[in-house]
Design a protein around this motif. Structure first.
Motif, mmCIF file in Angstrom:
data_model
loop_
_atom_site.group_PDB
_atom_site.id
_atom_site.type_symbol
_atom_site.label_atom_id
_atom_site.label_comp_id
_atom_site.label_asym_id
_atom_site.label_seq_id
_atom_site.Cartn_x
_atom_site.Cartn_y
_atom_site.Cartn_z
ATOM 1 N N GLY A 193 0.801 -1.229 0.000
ATOM 2 C CA GLY A 193 0.000 0.000 0.000
ATOM 3 C C GLY A 193 0.827 1.267 0.000
ATOM 4 O O GLY A 193 0.298 2.351 -0.245
ATOM 5 N N ASP A 194 2.129 1.157 0.265
ATOM 6 C CA ASP A 194 2.987 2.344 0.268
ATOM 7 C C ASP A 194 3.184 2.888 -1.148
ATOM 8 O O ASP A 194 3.242 2.127 -2.124
ATOM 9 C CB ASP A 194 4.371 2.034 0.854
ATOM 10 N N VAL A 195 3.302 4.207 -1.216
ATOM 11 C CA VAL A 195 3.679 4.891 -2.453
ATOM 12 C C VAL A 195 5.004 5.585 -2.167
ATOM 13 O O VAL A 195 5.062 6.546 -1.402
ATOM 14 C CB VAL A 195 2.624 5.932 -2.894
ATOM 15 N N LEU A 196 6.075 5.047 -2.748
ATOM 16 C CA LEU A 196 7.403 5.613 -2.565
ATOM 17 C C LEU A 196 7.666 6.589 -3.704
ATOM 18 O O LEU A 196 7.464 6.253 -4.874
ATOM 19 C CB LEU A 196 8.465 4.517 -2.576
ATOM 20 N N VAL A 197 8.094 7.790 -3.373
ATOM 21 C CA VAL A 197 8.483 8.773 -4.378
ATOM 22 C C VAL A 197 9.974 9.021 -4.206
ATOM 23 O O VAL A 197 10.422 9.420 -3.127
ATOM 24 C CB VAL A 197 7.689 10.093 -4.234
ATOM 25 N N ASP A 198 10.735 8.764 -5.269
ATOM 26 C CA ASP A 198 12.182 8.970 -5.254
ATOM 27 C C ASP A 198 12.487 10.255 -6.009
ATOM 28 O O ASP A 198 12.265 10.338 -7.217
ATOM 29 C CB ASP A 198 12.894 7.773 -5.891
ATOM 30 N N LEU A 199 12.959 11.256 -5.284
ATOM 31 C CA LEU A 199 13.277 12.554 -5.878
ATOM 32 C C LEU A 199 14.672 12.497 -6.495
ATOM 33 O O LEU A 199 15.643 12.207 -5.810
ATOM 34 C CB LEU A 199 13.206 13.649 -4.813
ATOM 35 N N GLY A 200 14.752 12.764 -7.792
ATOM 36 C CA GLY A 200 16.011 12.621 -8.508
ATOM 37 C C GLY A 200 16.276 11.150 -8.763
ATOM 38 O O GLY A 200 17.281 10.595 -8.327
ATOM 39 N N ALA A 201 15.360 10.497 -9.465
ATOM 40 C CA ALA A 201 15.363 9.036 -9.613
ATOM 41 C C ALA A 201 16.548 8.481 -10.388
ATOM 42 O O ALA A 201 16.831 7.288 -10.291
ATOM 43 C CB ALA A 201 14.060 8.582 -10.269
ATOM 44 N N GLY A 202 17.245 9.310 -11.141
ATOM 45 C CA GLY A 202 18.428 8.846 -11.864
ATOM 46 C C GLY A 202 18.133 7.674 -12.769
ATOM 47 O O GLY A 202 17.266 7.736 -13.621
#
Length: 183
Positions: free
Chosen positions: A53-62
Motif C-alpha cells: 500500500g505504500d507509495v514511494l516517491v524517489d526525488l532525482g530518480a536517476g
C-alpha cells in the motif's frame, strides 16, 4: 583533416546540447547525478519500512535503481521524479525492460513542482541546498506518518527518528512535532 565539416557540426551540436543539459540541469535544480551505492540503497529501503500500500516517491530518480528495488516489496508502488532527459529515458527503459510498469513509473519533472501528497515514503540523495529547500514543501504536502529517508543530507532543524552514522542515512517521520523546532 583536422577540421569539422558543417554536416558533422550539425550532428554534434544536438548531442553536445543534450549532454550539457544532462549535466547542468540536474546540477542547477537538485544536484549532479551521483548514484546511490547498492548497500546504502538497501539500507535506505530497509529503514523506510516499506509495506503493501505504500507509495514511494524517489526525488532525482536517476537510473531508477531505487524504484526497481522498492517494487520488490509486494504491494508497493514507486514513482520516480527526474528532470534530466537522458536519465529519465534510461529509467523509463529500465522499468519497461523489467516489466513493472504497473508498479513503478517515472515522471520527467522538477521535483520542487511535483505534488507529493500521495507519497507515504520519500527518498532522496540530493545536494544539501536542495534538501534545505524541500523542507517547506514537505511541511506543506506530506501527510502525517509519511517517512522521509535521505542519504547524506539531513533536514536542518528536524529531529530524525533514526540516523545511520556509518552511511549517513537520515530517517524522518512526518507528524506535527516534526515540524521545525521552535528556536
Amino acid at each position: 583533416m583536422g577540421y569539422i565539416t558543417l554536416k558533422k557540426a550539425l550532428f554534434l551540436l544536438p548531442v553536445f546540447v543534450l549532454a550539457m543539459c544532462s549535466i547542468l540541469l540536474p546540477a542547477l535544480v537538485g544536484g549532479a547525478w551521483s548514484p546511490t551505492r547498492r548497500r546504502v540503497m538497501t539500507k535506505m529501503l530497509e529503514y523506510a519500512k516499506l509495506r503493501s500500500g505504500d507509495v514511494l516517491v524517489d526525488l532525482g530518480a536517476g537510473d531508477g535503481r531505487v524504484l526497481l528495488a522498492a517494487t520488490k516489496v509486494p504491494g508497493v508502488r514507486a514513482v520516480g521524479i527526474e528532470i534530466d532527459p537522458l536519465r529519465y529515458f534510461l529509467c523509463k527503459a529500465r522499468l519497461w525492460w523489467r516489466g513493472i510498469g504497473d508498479r513503478a513509473s517515472v515522471r520527467k519533472e522538477n521535483f520542487f513542482r511535483t505534488d507529493l501528497t500521495d507519497a507515504t515514503v520519500v527518498t532522496f540523495y540530493l545536494s544539501q541546498a536542495a534538501a534545505d529547500k524541500l523542507q517547506e514543501k514537505f511541511e506543506r504536502e506530506l501527510n502525517v506518518g509519511t517517512r522521509i529517508v535521505s542519504h547524506r543530507r539531513p533536514l536542518p532543524g528536524w529531529r530524525p527518528v533514526f540516523v545511520d552514522d556509518e552511511d549517513e542515512i537520515y530517517v524522518y517521520r512526518m507528524h506535527a512535532a516534526l515540524k521545525r523546532d521552535a528556536v
